[in-house]
Design a protein around this motif. Structure first.
Motif, PDB file in Angstrom:
ATOM      1  N   ALA A  91      11.253   8.806 -13.555  1.00 41.51           N
ATOM      2  CA  ALA A  91      10.162   9.771 -13.465  1.00 41.51           C
ATOM      3  C   ALA A  91      10.206  10.474 -12.113  1.00 41.51           C
ATOM      4  CB  ALA A  91       8.816   9.087 -13.671  1.00 41.51           C
ATOM      5  N   ALA A  92      10.083   9.720 -11.035  1.00 34.63           N
ATOM      6  CA  ALA A  92      10.304  10.223  -9.674  1.00 34.63           C
ATOM      7  C   ALA A  92       9.467  11.452  -9.375  1.00 34.63           C
ATOM      8  CB  ALA A  92      11.787  10.519  -9.461  1.00 34.63           C
ATOM      9  N   ASP A  93       8.160  11.339  -9.579  1.00 33.48           N
ATOM     10  CA  ASP A  93       7.290  12.480  -9.301  1.00 33.48           C
ATOM     11  C   ASP A  93       5.968  12.053  -8.664  1.00 33.48           C
ATOM     12  OD1 ASP A  93       6.165  11.209 -11.447  1.00 33.48           O
ATOM     13  OD2 ASP A  93       6.305  12.898 -12.834  1.00 33.48           O
ATOM     14  N   VAL A  94       5.891  10.844  -8.090  1.00 36.50           N
ATOM     15  CA  VAL A  94       4.664  10.340  -7.481  1.00 36.50           C
ATOM     16  C   VAL A  94       4.876  10.214  -5.976  1.00 36.50           C
ATOM     17  CG1 VAL A  94       3.002   8.441  -7.362  1.00 36.50           C
ATOM     18  CG2 VAL A  94       3.986   9.101  -9.566  1.00 36.50           C
ATOM     19  N   VAL A  95       3.955  10.811  -5.217  1.00 38.87           N
ATOM     20  CA  VAL A  95       3.949  10.694  -3.759  1.00 38.87           C
ATOM     21  C   VAL A  95       2.784   9.786  -3.389  1.00 38.87           C
ATOM     22  CG1 VAL A  95       3.776  11.893  -1.558  1.00 38.87           C
ATOM     23  CG2 VAL A  95       4.910  12.993  -3.508  1.00 38.87           C
ATOM     24  N   LEU A  96       3.100   8.665  -2.777  1.00 34.16           N
ATOM     25  CA  LEU A  96       2.083   7.690  -2.399  1.00 34.16           C
ATOM     26  C   LEU A  96       1.840   7.791  -0.895  1.00 34.16           C
ATOM     27  CD1 LEU A  96       0.328   5.423  -3.603  1.00 34.16           C
ATOM     28  CD2 LEU A  96       2.115   3.828  -2.955  1.00 34.16           C
ATOM     29  N   LEU A  97       0.679   8.303  -0.528  1.00 33.46           N
ATOM     30  CA  LEU A  97       0.332   8.436   0.884  1.00 33.46           C
ATOM     31  C   LEU A  97      -0.070   7.076   1.439  1.00 33.46           C
ATOM     32  CD1 LEU A  97      -1.790  11.720   0.794  1.00 33.46           C
ATOM     33  CD2 LEU A  97       0.682  11.470   1.099  1.00 33.46           C
ATOM     34  N   THR A  98       0.490   6.724   2.575  1.00 36.96           N
ATOM     35  CA  THR A  98       0.167   5.418   3.159  1.00 36.96           C
ATOM     36  C   THR A  98      -1.286   5.343   3.606  1.00 36.96           C
ATOM     37  OG1 THR A  98       0.983   6.231   5.293  1.00 36.96           O
ATOM     38  CG2 THR A  98       2.526   5.015   3.904  1.00 36.96           C
ATOM     39  N   SER A  99      -1.880   6.474   3.962  1.00 34.27           N
ATOM     40  CA  SER A  99      -3.296   6.445   4.333  1.00 34.27           C
ATOM     41  C   SER A  99      -4.163   6.068   3.151  1.00 34.27           C
ATOM     42  CB  SER A  99      -3.718   7.809   4.884  1.00 34.27           C
ATOM     43  OG  SER A  99      -3.615   8.812   3.884  1.00 34.27           O
ATOM     44  N   GLU A 100      -3.844   6.590   1.972  1.00 31.62           N
ATOM     45  CA  GLU A 100      -4.642   6.281   0.780  1.00 31.62           C
ATOM     46  C   GLU A 100      -4.360   4.868   0.284  1.00 31.62           C
ATOM     47  OE1 GLU A 100      -7.018   8.629  -0.134  1.00 31.62           O
ATOM     48  OE2 GLU A 100      -6.191   9.203   1.809  1.00 31.62           O
ATOM     49  N   LEU A 101      -3.121   4.409   0.415  1.00 24.92           N
ATOM     50  CA  LEU A 101      -2.807   3.033   0.035  1.00 24.92           C
ATOM     51  C   LEU A 101      -3.573   2.051   0.914  1.00 24.92           C
ATOM     52  CD1 LEU A 101      -1.147   1.073  -1.674  1.00 24.92           C
ATOM     53  CD2 LEU A 101       0.695   1.280   0.003  1.00 24.92           C
ATOM     54  N   GLY A 102      -3.663   2.341   2.212  1.00 27.58           N
ATOM     55  CA  GLY A 102      -4.427   1.465   3.099  1.00 27.58           C
ATOM     56  C   GLY A 102      -5.902   1.434   2.756  1.00 27.58           C
ATOM     57  N   LYS A 103      -6.486   2.583   2.423  1.00 27.46           N
ATOM     58  CA  LYS A 103      -7.895   2.618   2.021  1.00 27.46           C
ATOM     59  C   LYS A 103      -8.119   1.828   0.739  1.00 27.46           C
ATOM     60  CE  LYS A 103      -8.608   7.223   3.992  1.00 27.46           C
ATOM     61  NZ  LYS A 103      -8.890   8.651   3.674  1.00 27.46           N
ATOM     62  N   ALA A 104      -7.202   1.951  -0.203  1.00 27.99           N
ATOM     63  CA  ALA A 104      -7.348   1.226  -1.468  1.00 27.99           C
ATOM     64  C   ALA A 104      -7.263  -0.274  -1.264  1.00 27.99           C
ATOM     65  CB  ALA A 104      -6.291   1.700  -2.467  1.00 27.99           C
ATOM     66  N   LEU A 105      -6.383  -0.710  -0.368  1.00 28.68           N
ATOM     67  CA  LEU A 105      -6.264  -2.150  -0.107  1.00 28.68           C
ATOM     68  C   LEU A 105      -7.504  -2.717   0.558  1.00 28.68           C
ATOM     69  CD1 LEU A 105      -2.560  -2.339   1.126  1.00 28.68           C
ATOM     70  CD2 LEU A 105      -3.459  -3.191  -1.040  1.00 28.68           C
ATOM     71  N   LEU A 106      -8.262  -1.890   1.267  1.00 29.73           N
ATOM     72  CA  LEU A 106      -9.473  -2.357   1.929  1.00 29.73           C
ATOM     73  C   LEU A 106     -10.588  -2.697   0.947  1.00 29.73           C
ATOM     74  CD1 LEU A 106      -9.712   0.002   5.037  1.00 29.73           C
ATOM     75  CD2 LEU A 106      -9.063  -2.405   4.983  1.00 29.73           C
ATOM     76  N   VAL A 107     -10.447  -2.286  -0.302  1.00 29.10           N
ATOM     77  CA  VAL A 107     -11.475  -2.610  -1.295  1.00 29.10           C
ATOM     78  C   VAL A 107     -11.610  -4.114  -1.458  1.00 29.10           C
ATOM     79  CG1 VAL A 107     -12.108  -2.369  -3.731  1.00 29.10           C
ATOM     80  CG2 VAL A 107     -11.192  -0.416  -2.469  1.00 29.10           C
ATOM     81  N   GLY A 108     -10.491  -4.827  -1.377  1.00 23.94           N
ATOM     82  CA  GLY A 108     -10.533  -6.290  -1.412  1.00 23.94           C
ATOM     83  C   GLY A 108     -10.511  -6.914  -2.781  1.00 23.94           C
ATOM     84  N   ASP A 109     -10.451  -6.110  -3.846  1.00 25.83           N
ATOM     85  CA  ASP A 109     -10.375  -6.667  -5.196  1.00 25.83           C
ATOM     86  C   ASP A 109      -8.997  -7.314  -5.383  1.00 25.83           C
ATOM     87  OD1 ASP A 109     -10.351  -7.261  -7.867  1.00 25.83           O
ATOM     88  OD2 ASP A 109     -11.137  -5.347  -8.536  1.00 25.83           O
ATOM     89  N   PRO A 110      -8.939  -8.616  -5.682  1.00 21.22           N
ATOM     90  CA  PRO A 110      -7.619  -9.269  -5.803  1.00 21.22           C
ATOM     91  C   PRO A 110      -6.724  -8.627  -6.847  1.00 21.22           C
ATOM     92  CG  PRO A 110      -9.361 -10.912  -5.652  1.00 21.22           C
ATOM     93  CD  PRO A 110     -10.038  -9.591  -5.826  1.00 21.22           C
ATOM     94  N   ARG A 111      -7.296  -8.208  -7.977  1.00 21.80           N
ATOM     95  CA  ARG A 111      -6.472  -7.584  -9.016  1.00 21.80           C
ATOM     96  C   ARG A 111      -5.872  -6.276  -8.507  1.00 21.80           C
ATOM     97  NH1 ARG A 111      -6.780  -3.511 -12.221  1.00 21.80           N
ATOM     98  NH2 ARG A 111      -8.857  -2.986 -11.420  1.00 21.80           N
ATOM     99  N   VAL A 112      -6.682  -5.472  -7.826  1.00 17.11           N
ATOM    100  CA  VAL A 112      -6.195  -4.201  -7.296  1.00 17.11           C
ATOM    101  C   VAL A 112      -5.148  -4.432  -6.216  1.00 17.11           C
ATOM    102  CG1 VAL A 112      -6.871  -2.093  -6.091  1.00 17.11           C
ATOM    103  CG2 VAL A 112      -8.344  -3.030  -7.886  1.00 17.11           C
ATOM    104  N   VAL A 113      -5.382  -5.420  -5.356  1.00 15.67           N
ATOM    105  CA  VAL A 113      -4.431  -5.708  -4.284  1.00 15.67           C
ATOM    106  C   VAL A 113      -3.083  -6.133  -4.853  1.00 15.67           C
ATOM    107  CG1 VAL A 113      -3.963  -7.252  -2.354  1.00 15.67           C
ATOM    108  CG2 VAL A 113      -6.231  -6.240  -2.601  1.00 15.67           C
ATOM    109  N   ARG A 114      -3.100  -6.988  -5.885  1.00 13.66           N
ATOM    110  CA  ARG A 114      -1.834  -7.418  -6.502  1.00 13.66           C
ATOM    111  C   ARG A 114      -1.076  -6.232  -7.086  1.00 13.66           C
ATOM    112  NH1 ARG A 114      -5.006 -11.817  -8.355  1.00 13.66           N
ATOM    113  NH2 ARG A 114      -5.294 -10.728 -10.343  1.00 13.66           N
ATOM    114  N   SER A 115      -1.807  -5.342  -7.739  1.00 12.14           N
ATOM    115  CA  SER A 115      -1.149  -4.184  -8.353  1.00 12.14           C
ATOM    116  C   SER A 115      -0.596  -3.241  -7.300  1.00 12.14           C
ATOM    117  CB  SER A 115      -2.137  -3.441  -9.263  1.00 12.14           C
ATOM    118  OG  SER A 115      -2.576  -4.269 -10.332  1.00 12.14           O
ATOM    119  N   LEU A 116      -1.351  -2.991  -6.251  1.00 15.07           N
ATOM    120  CA  LEU A 116      -0.902  -2.045  -5.232  1.00 15.07           C
ATOM    121  C   LEU A 116       0.273  -2.593  -4.430  1.00 15.07           C
ATOM    122  CD1 LEU A 116      -4.320  -0.683  -3.913  1.00 15.07           C
ATOM    123  CD2 LEU A 116      -2.735   0.400  -5.506  1.00 15.07           C
TER     124      LEU A 116
END
Length: 350
Positions: free
Chosen positions: A104-129
């Protein structure tokens, strides 16, 4: 001998002296439930590549590995480039994981947004990210772009310059870029200082150049409220519910999105049902039940009770230190009563 003229800045966002900027913030310490102020030094670079096969100027057009050379993470013949923000990553992490495949090769993952998402603290979300970085196939299916450390996309540069020089001018990397002109209104200032929109605008001008859109995927009301004319050229903003059916029809990412959406709807319905049940139980519980006096006796029933001797008449005396207790003193005897319902609405001496 005249001194040489100063070197022009390497791009429009910052001078050479702005290679290190300071960014302040706050961090929640979960163990102590306190907020600590943080200060971070950002080392800005000009050699961070975009990771697109369309680009001929960045240094990471090809990536070397132990097994040889594999293609860049962003295809040249893609229909679009998708840039999800933190809210979209938290809600639909599995859907973007399904889209992060090498073909596919069409997704740009910004590290700033990945860091914000990890701060949510949900274990399921953290495992997926974390699979975006730990899974080799997934990591090659997306472009991890450190937008905070790229001089052309870092919003910390704009904040740093405004604080230092009291200037509201936000310029782009080159005169041909979408950020090369002064903002026309406050909304354009907001879009150019928005980290996701700024990175999307840089990709649209630096790489895509009108070949296809750069899509920001978000359900943030603030981002969605921007007018189309204020967005960087070539950038579109779509909600997840509209993006997946439009750009990824009949695909595994769409199926994962629908599963996550249905699970969220079911969770919200269950939460509402639990809230309604709690309200109903509180309303019918003895502690919250509204007290009501028994109805008045009719004159006929009172007269009949006095005639047959089941009722007596006298003076009502309320016990001073226990108002729920009372005594009715008659000429021959006294009758005691306890409880608000039995004492009724009578007052002392009535």
């Amino acid at each position: 001998m005249a001194s040489a003229p100063p070197r022009p800045p390497s791009d429009g966002t910052s001078n050479e002296n702005d290679s290190v900027v300071t960014r302040g913030g706050f961090r929640l310490l979960r163990r102590t439930q306190t907020v600590r102020r943080t200060v971070e030094d950002l080392y800005l670079r000009d050699d961070i590549g975009c990771g697109s096969a369309l680009c001929v100027s960045c240094v990471d057009t090809r990536f070397g590995t132990d097994n040889g050379i594999h293609p860049p993470p962003l295809r040249a013949d893609a229909s679009h480039y998708a840039i999800p923000d933190a809210r979209a990553l938290v809600e639909f992490a599995d859907a973007f994981l399904a889209a992060a495949v090498p073909n596919a090769a069409d997704v740009v993952l910004l590290t700033s947004e990945l860091g914000k998402a990890l701060l949510v603290g949900d274990p399921r979300v953290v495992r997926s990210l974390r699979k975006f970085t730990t899974d080799p196939l997934t990591s090659r299916g997306v472009k991890h772009f450190p937008n905070d450390f790229c001089r052309a996309t870092s919003t910390a540069v704009s904040v740093h310059r405004r604080l230092a020089k009291k200037s509201s001018a936000i310029l782009g990397r080159t005169p041909q870029m979408s950020f090369a002109s002064l903002p026309k209104n406050a909304e354009e200032v907001a879009t150019q200082t928005h980290c996701v929109l700024r990175a999307a605008g840089w990709y649209a001008s630096h790489v895509v150049r009108g070949a296809f859109p750069v899509v920001v995927v978000t359900d943030d009301p603030t981002t969605l409220s921007f007018q189309k004319e204020s967005l960087p050229r070539g950038v579109e903003v779509w909600t997840p519910s509209a993006y997946f059916p439009k750009f990824r029809p009949n695909s595994l990412p769409l199926a994962e999105f629908e599963r996550a959406r249905d699970a969220r709807v079911d969770a919200e319905a269950a939460a509402m049902a639990a809230m309604d049940a709690t309200k109903d139980s509180n309303a019918t519980s003895p502690a919250n039940r509204k007290f009501a006096f028994p109805p008045h006796w009719s004159r006929r029933d009172v007269a009949e009770g006095l005639r047959v001797g089941t009722l007596v008449t006298g003076t009502l005396r309320i016990v001073t230190d226990a108002t729920a207790r009372a005594v009715v003193a008659t000429s021959s005897t006294s009758v005691s009563s306890s409880g608000v319902a039995r004492t009724g609405r009578g007052t002392d001496g009535s």
